[in-house]
Design a protein around this motif. Structure first.
Motif, PDB file in Angstrom:
ATOM      1  N   ASP A 255       0.863  -1.068   0.048  1.00 33.89           N
ATOM      2  CA  ASP A 255       0.128   0.048  -0.020  1.00 33.89           C
ATOM      3  C   ASP A 255       0.790   1.221   0.022  1.00 33.89           C
ATOM      4  O   ASP A 255       0.616   2.222  -0.901  1.00 33.89           O
ATOM      5  N   LEU A 256       1.982   1.267   0.769  1.00 30.05           N
ATOM      6  CA  LEU A 256       2.899   2.494   0.847  1.00 30.05           C
ATOM      7  C   LEU A 256       3.883   2.450  -0.542  1.00 30.05           C
ATOM      8  O   LEU A 256       3.486   3.508  -1.148  1.00 30.05           O
ATOM      9  N   VAL A 257       4.354   1.559  -0.876  1.00 35.84           N
ATOM     10  CA  VAL A 257       5.213   1.658  -2.000  1.00 35.84           C
ATOM     11  C   VAL A 257       4.247   1.988  -3.369  1.00 35.84           C
ATOM     12  O   VAL A 257       4.673   2.608  -4.085  1.00 35.84           O
ATOM     13  N   GLY A 258       3.195   1.441  -3.285  1.00 35.84           N
ATOM     14  CA  GLY A 258       2.227   1.820  -4.654  1.00 35.84           C
ATOM     15  C   GLY A 258       1.688   3.359  -4.386  1.00 35.84           C
ATOM     16  O   GLY A 258       1.292   3.831  -5.594  1.00 35.84           O
ATOM     17  N   THR A 259       2.022   3.884  -3.493  1.00 32.49           N
ATOM     18  CA  THR A 259       1.659   5.271  -3.429  1.00 32.49           C
ATOM     19  C   THR A 259       2.666   6.487  -3.422  1.00 32.49           C
ATOM     20  O   THR A 259       2.691   7.379  -3.894  1.00 32.49           O
ATOM     21  N   ALA A 260       3.766   6.008  -2.713  1.00 36.76           N
ATOM     22  CA  ALA A 260       4.973   6.712  -2.625  1.00 36.76           C
ATOM     23  C   ALA A 260       5.810   6.780  -4.019  1.00 36.76           C
ATOM     24  O   ALA A 260       5.372   5.829  -4.949  1.00 36.76           O
ATOM     25  N   LEU A 261       6.412   7.957  -4.407  1.00 33.50           N
ATOM     26  CA  LEU A 261       7.228   7.964  -5.641  1.00 33.50           C
ATOM     27  C   LEU A 261       8.407   6.984  -5.631  1.00 33.50           C
ATOM     28  O   LEU A 261       8.612   6.588  -6.762  1.00 33.50           O
ATOM     29  N   ALA A 262       9.074   6.838  -4.537  1.00 36.04           N
ATOM     30  CA  ALA A 262      10.350   5.935  -4.549  1.00 36.04           C
ATOM     31  C   ALA A 262      10.687   5.377  -3.324  1.00 36.04           C
ATOM     32  O   ALA A 262      10.426   6.146  -2.247  1.00 36.04           O
ATOM     33  N   VAL A 263      11.133   4.300  -3.152  1.00 36.28           N
ATOM     34  CA  VAL A 263      11.547   3.751  -2.026  1.00 36.28           C
ATOM     35  C   VAL A 263      13.336   3.775  -2.033  1.00 36.28           C
ATOM     36  O   VAL A 263      13.898   3.385  -2.978  1.00 36.28           O
ATOM     37  N   LEU A 264      13.696   4.594  -1.094  1.00 38.71           N
ATOM     38  CA  LEU A 264      15.285   5.012  -1.310  1.00 38.71           C
ATOM     39  C   LEU A 264      15.962   4.274  -0.397  1.00 38.71           C
ATOM     40  O   LEU A 264      17.044   3.826  -0.783  1.00 38.71           O
ATOM     41  N   ALA A 265      15.526   3.467   0.777  1.00 38.78           N
ATOM     42  CA  ALA A 265      16.050   2.438   1.431  1.00 38.78           C
ATOM     43  C   ALA A 265      14.994   1.634   2.187  1.00 38.78           C
ATOM     44  O   ALA A 265      13.929   2.161   2.617  1.00 38.78           O
ATOM     45  N   GLU A 266      15.347   0.700   2.786  1.00 38.65           N
ATOM     46  CA  GLU A 266      14.527  -0.317   3.635  1.00 38.65           C
ATOM     47  C   GLU A 266      15.284  -1.369   4.246  1.00 38.65           C
ATOM     48  O   GLU A 266      16.352  -1.831   3.595  1.00 38.65           O
ATOM     49  N   GLU A 267      14.908  -1.391   5.627  1.00 41.12           N
ATOM     50  CA  GLU A 267      15.430  -2.406   6.465  1.00 41.12           C
ATOM     51  C   GLU A 267      14.197  -2.968   7.273  1.00 41.12           C
ATOM     52  O   GLU A 267      13.338  -2.315   7.382  1.00 41.12           O
ATOM     53  N   THR A 268      14.612  -4.099   8.256  1.00 37.72           N
ATOM     54  CA  THR A 268      13.808  -4.788   8.871  1.00 37.72           C
ATOM     55  C   THR A 268      14.269  -4.228  10.373  1.00 37.72           C
ATOM     56  O   THR A 268      15.227  -4.725  10.667  1.00 37.72           O
ATOM     57  N   ASP A 269      13.403  -3.812  11.315  1.00 37.06           N
ATOM     58  CA  ASP A 269      13.621  -3.763  12.681  1.00 37.06           C
ATOM     59  C   ASP A 269      13.465  -5.217  13.321  1.00 37.06           C
ATOM     60  O   ASP A 269      13.053  -6.271  12.969  1.00 37.06           O
ATOM     61  N   PRO A 270      13.924  -5.433  14.624  1.00 38.17           N
ATOM     62  CA  PRO A 270      14.061  -6.764  15.452  1.00 38.17           C
ATOM     63  C   PRO A 270      12.632  -7.336  15.433  1.00 38.17           C
ATOM     64  O   PRO A 270      12.474  -8.545  15.535  1.00 38.17           O
ATOM     65  N   ALA A 289      -0.932  10.155   2.323  1.00 36.77           N
ATOM     66  CA  ALA A 289      -0.531   8.895   2.249  1.00 36.77           C
ATOM     67  C   ALA A 289      -0.358   7.939   3.394  1.00 36.77           C
ATOM     68  O   ALA A 289      -0.932   6.816   3.763  1.00 36.77           O
ATOM     69  N   LEU A 290       0.385   8.414   4.539  1.00 38.01           N
ATOM     70  CA  LEU A 290       0.574   8.042   5.752  1.00 38.01           C
ATOM     71  C   LEU A 290      -0.885   8.081   6.544  1.00 38.01           C
ATOM     72  O   LEU A 290      -1.077   6.868   7.381  1.00 38.01           O
ATOM     73  N   TRP A 291      -1.666   8.944   6.468  1.00 33.85           N
ATOM     74  CA  TRP A 291      -2.985   9.024   7.172  1.00 33.85           C
ATOM     75  C   TRP A 291      -3.878   7.874   6.613  1.00 33.85           C
ATOM     76  O   TRP A 291      -4.504   7.079   7.467  1.00 33.85           O
ATOM     77  N   GLN A 292      -3.594   7.382   5.650  1.00 31.06           N
ATOM     78  CA  GLN A 292      -4.494   6.300   4.906  1.00 31.06           C
ATOM     79  C   GLN A 292      -4.090   4.732   5.801  1.00 31.06           C
ATOM     80  O   GLN A 292      -4.791   3.860   5.599  1.00 31.06           O
TER      81      GLN A 292
END
Length: 328
Positions: A255-270, A289-292
């Motif tokens: 849902d977020l990726v489909g709305t944002a223009l681009a993903v610059l970095a991504e990692e997983t928290d513990p 986008a974040l309110w949705q």
């Protein structure tokens, strides 16, 4: 245009056996009066079409009649090439050509295959007008005469004069060198250059267009896919865009990726949640986008975005924390 319509009328009668004037008018997108005139023209030309009276009557062809008029014209062949979906043809004003071409394709099939193909087509639905949530997909309206002029200039390699309404600006006339056309999510775009600089124009914002006789300044061969990717990259990295650091429940990633223009970095928290650095078109886009995403997402930075979302949530909580007002 009338010759193509007459052929389509004959093919419709061949495939359906008998159709009323109303049904023919709907399929051909003309008036019933036009259909009746076309029926008279076919009869005068020796095509054995006849009328059946009564409640279930209509027009039909004599049994066994077959026409050899199945050759595709230029627009119909083009529609089949660009119409990976029905909407692909609609975006470039080729919807009626696609419908006519498909009639000719079905008519050209051997008799043993025709019913099998028709049955298979009834089991496939591509790009319906609404999604599972009954949200109607909005098609951008582009006048037929505008699309026709743009197509002619693109294919002929001629300059194009357009009356263009850019967002937030008054419409202006511009002369451009067209390169090609792209459709993305039902939106059509004209890729062109203007005074040597790359330009991208949304077709729905072209109010009028005129093909000019002068040849366009463009390379002999163009990689449209590469050109689109380069322009998309420039769009995502320029202007008043907003970068945000977001913590996200992984089930809402698409849902977020489909709305944002681009993903610059991504990692997983513990704890399994994702931490993404994304860009949005502007501050309103970021907040929306974040309110949705509700409690499935948290804006970690910038601080103004956190404050804006907090203020909105506080206002909503205050509104619903008070008793509802009775009807007057």
């Amino acid at each position: 245009m009338r010759a193509d319509r007459l052929v389509s009328l004959v093919l419709l009668l061949r495939q359906h056996g008998r159709l009323s004037a109303t049904a023919l008018a709907r399929e051909l997108e003309v008036s019933t009066r036009t259909v009746l005139r076309d029926i008279e023209a076919l009869s005068a030309a020796g095509v054995p079409v006849y009328a059946e009276r009564g409640r279930h009557g209509g027009f039909a062809l004599l049994p066994g009649f077959r026409t050899e008029l199945t050759g595709l014209n230029h627009d119909e062949a083009l529609a089949l090439l660009v119409a990976g979906s029905r909407r692909g043809a609609q975006a470039f004003g080729l919807g009626s050509a696609l419908a006519s071409a498909m009639l000719k394709v079905v008519d050209a099939l051997p008799e043993s295959y025709r019913h099998t193909a028709a049955g298979a087509a009834e089991r496939l639905l591509i790009d319906p007008e609404t999604d599972l949530l009954s949200r109607r997909l909005i098609d951008e309206e582009v006048p037929d005469d505008v699309v026709a002029e743009v197509l002619r200039a693109v294919f002929a390699g001629h300059k194009l004069r357009i009356h263009y309404a850019a967002a937030g600006q008054s419409p202006q006339w511009r002369t451009v060198d067209p390169i090609g056309l792209v459709t993305v999510r039902d939106r059509g775009y004209l890729l062109a250059t203007r005074s040597g600089a790359d330009r991208t124009y949304r077709l729905s914002r072209i109010l009028a267009a005129e093909e000019l006789p002068e040849p366009a300044q463009r390379p002999d061969r163009v990689d449209l896919d590469r050109a689109w990717q380069e322009r998309s990259t420039r769009f995502r990295t320029g202007g008043d865009q907003v970068a945000a650091l977001v913590r996200l429940n992984p089930v809402r990633r698409e849902d977020l990726v489909g709305t944002a223009l681009a993903v610059l970095a991504e990692e997983t928290d513990p704890d399994g949640w994702l931490r993404l650095e994304v860009t949005f078109q502007d501050s309103r886009h970021a907040e929306w986008a974040l309110w949705q995403l509700g409690t499935s997402a948290e804006a970690l930075a910038p601080q103004w975005l956190r404050d804006s979302l907090r203020d909105r949530a506080t206002a909503i909580a205050t509104r619903y924390g008070a008793p509802s007002r009775p009807s007057p």
